[in-house]
Design a protein around this motif. Structure first.
Motif, PDB file in Angstrom:
ATOM      1  N   GLN A 280      -7.952  -8.127 -38.462  1.00 35.79           N
ATOM      2  CA  GLN A 280      -8.855  -7.219 -39.182  1.00 35.79           C
ATOM      3  C   GLN A 280      -9.669  -6.424 -38.166  1.00 35.79           C
ATOM      4  N   SER A 281     -10.140  -5.254 -38.587  1.00 37.86           N
ATOM      5  CA  SER A 281     -10.885  -4.446 -37.630  1.00 37.86           C
ATOM      6  C   SER A 281     -12.266  -5.043 -37.417  1.00 37.86           C
ATOM      7  N   ALA A 282     -12.782  -4.932 -36.188  1.00 38.11           N
ATOM      8  CA  ALA A 282     -14.104  -5.471 -35.881  1.00 38.11           C
ATOM      9  C   ALA A 282     -14.951  -4.337 -35.332  1.00 38.11           C
ATOM     10  N   ALA A 283     -16.270  -4.472 -35.443  1.00 36.63           N
ATOM     11  CA  ALA A 283     -17.153  -3.410 -34.946  1.00 36.63           C
ATOM     12  C   ALA A 283     -18.120  -3.977 -33.926  1.00 36.63           C
ATOM     13  N   THR A 284     -18.479  -3.182 -32.926  1.00 38.04           N
ATOM     14  CA  THR A 284     -19.480  -3.613 -31.957  1.00 38.04           C
ATOM     15  C   THR A 284     -20.133  -2.358 -31.378  1.00 38.04           C
ATOM     16  N   TYR A 285     -21.168  -2.559 -30.571  1.00 33.22           N
ATOM     17  CA  TYR A 285     -21.797  -1.397 -29.939  1.00 33.22           C
ATOM     18  C   TYR A 285     -22.210  -1.786 -28.530  1.00 33.22           C
ATOM     19  N   CYS A 286     -22.368  -0.789 -27.660  1.00 29.31           N
ATOM     20  CA  CYS A 286     -22.779  -1.071 -26.295  1.00 29.31           C
ATOM     21  C   CYS A 286     -23.457   0.165 -25.717  1.00 29.31           C
ATOM     22  N   SER A 287     -24.050   0.023 -24.530  1.00 23.15           N
ATOM     23  CA  SER A 287     -24.726   1.155 -23.885  1.00 23.15           C
ATOM     24  C   SER A 287     -24.089   1.397 -22.532  1.00 23.15           C
ATOM     25  N   TRP A 288     -23.922   2.660 -22.170  1.00 26.15           N
ATOM     26  CA  TRP A 288     -23.338   3.011 -20.873  1.00 26.15           C
ATOM     27  C   TRP A 288     -24.059   4.253 -20.370  1.00 26.15           C
ATOM     28  N   LYS A 289     -24.749   4.134 -19.266  1.00 25.38           N
ATOM     29  CA  LYS A 289     -25.465   5.265 -18.647  1.00 25.38           C
ATOM     30  C   LYS A 289     -26.366   5.987 -19.663  1.00 25.38           C
ATOM     31  N   ASP A 290     -27.234   5.247 -20.334  1.00 23.87           N
ATOM     32  CA  ASP A 290     -28.183   5.814 -21.313  1.00 23.87           C
ATOM     33  C   ASP A 290     -27.521   6.352 -22.575  1.00 23.87           C
ATOM     34  N   TYR A 291     -26.236   6.100 -22.750  1.00 24.71           N
ATOM     35  CA  TYR A 291     -25.576   6.539 -23.984  1.00 24.71           C
ATOM     36  C   TYR A 291     -25.267   5.302 -24.818  1.00 24.71           C
ATOM     37  N   LYS A 292     -25.373   5.431 -26.145  1.00 27.42           N
ATOM     38  CA  LYS A 292     -25.031   4.325 -27.053  1.00 27.42           C
ATOM     39  C   LYS A 292     -23.619   4.591 -27.585  1.00 27.42           C
ATOM     40  N   ILE A 293     -22.767   3.568 -27.530  1.00 26.01           N
ATOM     41  CA  ILE A 293     -21.387   3.737 -28.020  1.00 26.01           C
ATOM     42  C   ILE A 293     -21.109   2.684 -29.095  1.00 26.01           C
ATOM     43  N   ASN A 294     -20.732   3.135 -30.292  1.00 28.03           N
ATOM     44  CA  ASN A 294     -20.263   2.210 -31.337  1.00 28.03           C
ATOM     45  C   ASN A 294     -18.742   2.176 -31.257  1.00 28.03           C
ATOM     46  N   ILE A 295     -18.181   0.968 -31.215  1.00 32.47           N
ATOM     47  CA  ILE A 295     -16.718   0.865 -31.091  1.00 32.47           C
ATOM     48  C   ILE A 295     -16.166   0.119 -32.295  1.00 32.47           C
ATOM     49  N   ILE A 296     -15.110   0.672 -32.896  1.00 28.70           N
ATOM     50  CA  ILE A 296     -14.412  -0.041 -33.963  1.00 28.70           C
ATOM     51  C   ILE A 296     -12.977  -0.251 -33.514  1.00 28.70           C
ATOM     52  N   ASP A 297     -12.542  -1.517 -33.560  1.00 31.11           N
ATOM     53  CA  ASP A 297     -11.167  -1.853 -33.236  1.00 31.11           C
ATOM     54  C   ASP A 297     -10.387  -1.590 -34.519  1.00 31.11           C
ATOM     55  N   THR A 298      -9.563  -0.557 -34.582  1.00 28.14           N
ATOM     56  CA  THR A 298      -8.945  -0.220 -35.882  1.00 28.14           C
ATOM     57  C   THR A 298      -7.631  -0.966 -36.072  1.00 28.14           C
ATOM     58  N   PRO A 299      -7.306  -1.331 -37.336  1.00 29.46           N
ATOM     59  CA  PRO A 299      -6.014  -1.978 -37.603  1.00 29.46           C
ATOM     60  C   PRO A 299      -4.892  -0.950 -37.539  1.00 29.46           C
ATOM     61  N   GLY A 300      -3.648  -1.410 -37.427  1.00 29.67           N
ATOM     62  CA  GLY A 300      -2.562  -0.454 -37.218  1.00 29.67           C
ATOM     63  C   GLY A 300      -1.664  -0.157 -38.405  1.00 29.67           C
ATOM     64  N   HIS A 301      -1.658  -1.012 -39.469  1.00 23.56           N
ATOM     65  CA  HIS A 301      -0.530  -0.942 -40.403  1.00 23.56           C
ATOM     66  C   HIS A 301      -0.617   0.091 -41.496  1.00 23.56           C
ATOM     67  N   VAL A 302       0.534   0.630 -41.905  1.00 25.86           N
ATOM     68  CA  VAL A 302       0.553   1.745 -42.856  1.00 25.86           C
ATOM     69  C   VAL A 302       0.414   1.261 -44.293  1.00 25.86           C
TER      70      VAL A 302
END
Length: 748
Positions: free
Chosen positions: A116-138
Motif C-alpha cells: 500500500q502507498s505510504a506517506a512521509t515528509y522531510c526537510s532538505w536545505k530549508d525546503y519541506k518535501i512531502n513524499i508519497i510512495d505510490t502503488p503501481g497496479h492498474v
C-alpha cells in the motif's frame, strides 16, 4: 546546486515584523522564513507579496513510482536518511529483519515488496518535501489516480540494467494523464551490465520522453565512483560509511571531452522547448549554470522536458544531487494549476489559487484503519485547517469537528496544531469516504467529479463458517469506504452477497485481504457480468389495475408510452408527466414514477436493469374512493411489463477497451484470438520490437484471458483492460442469454 530565486527583487516578509497586520495563519509558518534586507527602491514591490508566498515556494509534494524492483523503497529509505528523518538505514529484505521504513506492514517486510502507498515528509536545505510512495497496479485505478492527483511532481525510477519495463510504461502513462511534471532517476549503476545511456534512449523511444542526462557517471558497475554535474560542471564523490559526505571536485581531465559533448546535448535538447535558452544557444553566447538551471526548470514545470539523474541508491551514491534536483526543477504547489468543481454551478471548473488566505478546500485521498480508528489523509489545496475547527464534508453535507491533526511518517505520526495550503496531513476520527472534499462551509467545491467508473464484474461471496458473519460484514463495509470502485450488494433472488469491482484481480485481492486481515475464510461463486437491457423503439401502454375485495378496492389507470433516450443523455432513466387536467390527482404522480423505476430494475429478458429509458405519462383515470398510491404503483409496474415486449428490447453487455503489448512474432496468434472472442481491433502500433494492439472486447469473453495470453506469448505478453461502454449484443448471443436465464428460472 543553489536554487535561483525567480523574482529578482529581494522580498521582505513584513508579516513577521508588524504583529498588528499579521495574518492569523502566519504564525504556523514562522519557522520557515528568512528575513531579507531590502534596498529602499524595492521595498514597495516587496510589500505587495503575501506573507505565505515564500513558505509555499519552499514546499514540494512528490511521488516515487517505478516498475517492480527498480528500487523505489530503497531510494526513499536513503532520502529519509540523508534528510535526517531516520538515523540508520535498513534494507528491504534486510538480514537484520527490520525492513525498510516505508514498508510498515508485516506482509511487506516478509515478501520485500510495497503493497500500500505510504506517506512521509522531510526537510532538505530549508525546503519541506512531502513524499508519497505510490502503488503501481492498474486494477486499482482509483487508488493510483488519487495518489497522483494530490502530487505536484514525481520521480520515475528506472533500472539501468532492465531499462524501460512494462510497468514503467503504465506509470508514465498515468503521470502524463494527470499532467504531473517529473524527473527520471536511473538507479542501480553499480550492477553488472549497467548502461544509463541505453536506458535514456529507451525512455526517448518507448516513453516518448523529451529528455537528456543532467549528470555523467564516473565509472560504471564495480568502478562506479561518483557523478559529474553537467549544469555546474563539478564532480561529486560520496564518502563516509553511508555516502553522507558529498565531496565536490573539478571534472576529471580524462572525462572533459565526454562532459562537454553531453552538456552540449543537454543545452540543445532544452533549447528545443525553451525560447529564451534557444536564443542564447543560437547566438553562440556562453551559457552560465544559472541560465541553464532556470531554463531546465521552466521546461520541466511546463512538462516539455524531463531531466534525467543517475546513481545507485543501494550503494548510497547520487541521492543528494537528486534531492537538489527535486528542489531546483520540480514545481511548488502554487506553480501547479489545481481545479475544483463548483457543485452550486453544475460542476463548473474553478481554479484554486493555493493560498492559505482563501476558503479551506481539502481532499481526502486515502483512508486507513489505524489503531485509533479511521485515519484520513488530506491534501490541503487552499486555506488553513486547525485542530478543533469545524469542517464540512461536501459530498455528504455533514459538519465535523477535527479532533486530532497529525503528520505521517510511514506508520508513525506526529501531532500538529494547524496546517496550510499545499501540505499533506492526516486527521483522526473523521467519518468519510475516499475522494470526499472538505471545506469550511463558505464554498461548495469538490476536487474530483462524483462520477466513479461503474463496476464491470461481480462475484458471489459468503463466509465459510456461520460464526464469522460479523467480521465478514465489517470487512466489506471498510473496503467499500476505502475504495469507491468496490461495491457490495444483495442478490434479491438468491439472497447471496454480491461484490462488484473493476476486474478479476481487484476482487481476488479483496477476498485475500478478508482472509488475512479479518481471519474470515470466504468461498467465492462464479463471476457474473453486469449486463443491462434497453428499449429500441417507442411502445404505448394503457393499463387498468382494478381489484375489488371487501372494503376499499384498488383502482388505477395509466396511459402513455415508453421510448429510448437520445444518445449521450446524462441520465439513465427519465420520467415525464404530460398530463393535462386532473385525470390523475397530482399526489399519485410520485407513486407512478416509483412504480416505473421499480419495474425498470429488472427487465423481462434476463432480469437485469433497463437503461436509457424515457417514460411519458399522457393520460389516466382515478376513482374517488378506490384509488391509492399502491394501486397506481402496481398499475405502472404492470403497464411497463405489458408494453416492454413491443418496444423491441435488446441486451447490452460491458465492452472493455483492451490494450495489449506483445512481441511482434506473436501478433498473428493474439489478433486471431481476439477475433475469436468477438473483439474488434481498432489500432495496431509498433513500439520497438513490440506490437501494441488496441481492441474493444466484450467482458463476457475475457475471463481467464491473462492465462491464455501468457501461454500464447511464452509469458512475454501483457494487457490492461478498462471499461469503455455498454453496447448491444448480437442476436445469437441474446437468444442464448435469454434461454440460459429461462432455464435457471425453471430450475429454481
Amino acid at each position: 546546486m543553489a536554487r535561483v530565486s525567480r523574482s529578482s527583487a529581494p522580498r521582505l516578509l513584513y508579516a513577521l515584523c508588524s504583529s498588528a497586520s499579521r495574518s492569523p495563519a502566519a504564525s504556523l509558518l514562522g519557522g520557515a522564513f528568512q528575513l531579507r534586507h531590502l534596498s529602499s527602491g524595492n521595498a514597495a514591490a516587496a510589500e505587495k507579496e503575501p506573507w505565505w508566498k515564500e513558505s509555499m515556494e519552499r514546499l514540494r509534494n512528490i511521488g516515487i513510482s517505478a516498475h517492480i524492483d527498480s528500487g523505489k523503497t530503497t531510494l526513499t529509505e536513503r532520502i529519509l536518511y540523508y534528510t535526517g528523518r531516520i538515523h540508520e538505514i535498513h534494507e528491504v529484505r534486510g538480514r537484520d529483519g527490520v525492513g525498510a521504513k516505508m514498508d510498515s506492514m508485516d506482509l511487506e517486510r516478509e515478501k520485500g515488496i510495497t503493497i500500500q502507498s505510504a506517506a512521509t515528509y522531510c526537510s532538505w536545505k530549508d525546503y519541506k518535501i512531502n513524499i508519497i510512495d505510490t502503488p503501481g497496479h492498474v486494477d486499482f485505478t482509483i487508488e493510483v489516480e488519487r495518489a497522483l492527483r494530490v502530487l505536484d511532481g514525481a520521480i520515475l525510477v528506472l533500472c539501468s540494467v532492465g531499462g524501460v519495463q512494462s510497468q514503467s510504461i503504465t506509470v508514465d502513462r498515468q503521470m502524463r494523464r494527470y499532467e504531473v511534471p517529473r524527473l527520471a532517476f536511473i538507479n542501480k549503476l553499480d550492477r553488472m551490465g549497467a548502461d544509463p545511456w541505453k536506458v535514456l534512449n529507451q525512455a526517448r523511444s518507448k516513453l516518448r520522453h523529451h529528455s537528456a542526462g543532467m549528470q555523467v557517471p564516473i565509472g560504471l558497475e564495480d568502478d562506479f565512483k561518483g557523478l559529474v554535474d553537467l549544469v555546474q560542471l563539478k564532480a561529486y564523490y560520496f564518502h563516509g560509511s553511508n555516502g553522507e559526505k558529498v565531496v565536490t571536485e573539478e571534472v576529471p581531465a580524462d572525462m572533459e571531452a565526454l562532459v562537454a559533448e553531453k552538456r552540449r546535448e543537454l543545452i540543445e535538447t532544452v533549447s528545443e522547448v525553451d525560447d529564451k535558452l534557444a536564443e542564447a544557444f543560437l547566438g553562440d553566447e556562453i551559457i552560465s549554470a544559472a541560465d541553464l538551471e532556470e531554463a531546465v526548470r521552466r521546461a520541466t514545470v511546463a512538462q516539455k522536458f524531463i531531466p534525467v539523474f543517475m546513481g545507485s541508491a543501494f550503494k548510497n551514491k547520487g541521492v543528494q544531487p537528486l534531492l537538489d534536483g527535486v528542489i531546483s526543477y520540480l514545481p511548488c504547489p502554487i506553480e501547479v494549476s489545481n481545479y475544483a468543481l463548483d457543485q452550486t454551478k453544475n460542476e463548473d471548473k474553478v481554479e484554486l489559487l493555493g493560498s492559505p488566505d482563501g476558503p479551506l478546500v481539502a481532499l481526502a485521498f486515502k483512508l486507513e484503519e489505524g489503531r485509533f480508528g479511521q485515519l484520513t489523509y488530506l491534501r490541503i489545496y487552499e486555506g488553513v485547517i486547525r485542530k478543533g475547527d469545524f469542517i464540512i464534508n461536501v459530498n455528504t453535507g455533514k459538519k465535523i469537528k477535527v479532533p486530532r491533526l497529525v503528520r505521517m511518517h510511514s506508520n508513525e505520526m506526529e501531532d500538529i496544531q494547524e496546517a496550510h495550503a499545499g501540505q499533506i496531513v492526516a486527521v483522526f476520527g473523521v467519518d468519510c469516504a475516499s475522494g470526499d472534499t472538505f471545506t469550511d462551509g463558505s464554498v461548495r467545491y469538490t476536487m474530483t467529479s462524483m462520477n466513479v467508473p461503474e463496476p464491470v464484474m461481480s462475484l458471489a461471496v459468503h463466509p465459510v463458517s456461520k460464526d464469522s458473519g460479523g467480521q465478514f460484514s465489517k470487512a466489506l463495509n471498510r473496503f467499500q469506504k476505502e475504495d469507491p470502485t468496490f461495491r457490495v450488494g444483495l442478490d434479491p433472488e438468491s439472497g447471496q452477497t454480491i461484490i462488484s469491482g473493476m476486474g478479476e484481480l481487484h476482487l481476488d485481492i479483496y477476498v485475500e485481504r478478508i482472509r488475512r486481515e479479518y481471519k474470515v475464510d470466504a468461498s467465492v461463486g462464479k463471476p457474473r457480468v453486469n449486463f443491462r437491457e434497453t428499449v429500441t423503439q417507442r411502445a404505448d401502454f394503457d393499463y387498468l389495475h382494478k381489484k375489488q375485495t371487501g372494503g376499499q378496492g384498488q383502482y388505477g389507470r395509466v396511459i402513455g408510452y415508453i421510448e429510448p433516450l437520445p444518445a449521450g443523455s446524462p441520465t439513465k432513466f427519465e420520467f415525464e408527466n404530460m398530463l393535462v387536467g386532473q385525470a390523475i390527482p397530482s399526489n399519485f404522480i410520485p407513486a407512478i414514477e416509483k412504480g416505473f423505476k421499480e419495474a425498470a430494475n429488472s427487465g423481462a429478458l434476463i432480469g437485469h436493469p433497463v437503461e436509457n429509458l424515457r417514460v411519458v405519462l399522457t393520460d389516466g383515470a382515478a376513482h374517488a374512493v378506490d384509488s391509492s398510491e399502491l394501486a397506481f404503483k402496481l398499475a405502472s409496474i404492470y403497464a411497463f411489463r405489458q408494453c416492454y415486449a413491443a418496444s423491441r428490447p435488446v441486451i447490452l453487455e460491458p465492452v472493455m477497451l483492451v490494450e495489449l503489448k506483445v512481441p511482434t512474432e506473436f501478433q498473428g496468434a493474439v489478433a486471431g484470438d481476439i477475433n475469436k472472442r468477438k473483439g474488434v481491433i481498432v489500432g495496431n502500433d509498433q513500439e520497438g520490437d513490440d506490437s501494441v494492439i488496441t481492441a474493444h472486447v466484450p467482458l463476457n469473453n475475457m475471463f481467464g484471458y491473462s492465462t491464455a495470453l501468457r501461454s500464447m506469448t511464452q509469458g512475454k505478453g501483457e494487457f490492461t483492460m478498462e471499461y469503455k461502454e455498454h453496447s448491444p449484443v448480437s442476436h445469437d448471443v441474446q437468444t442464448q442469454l435469454i434461454n440460459t436465464y429461462k432455464g435457471n428460472k425453471e430450475a429454481e
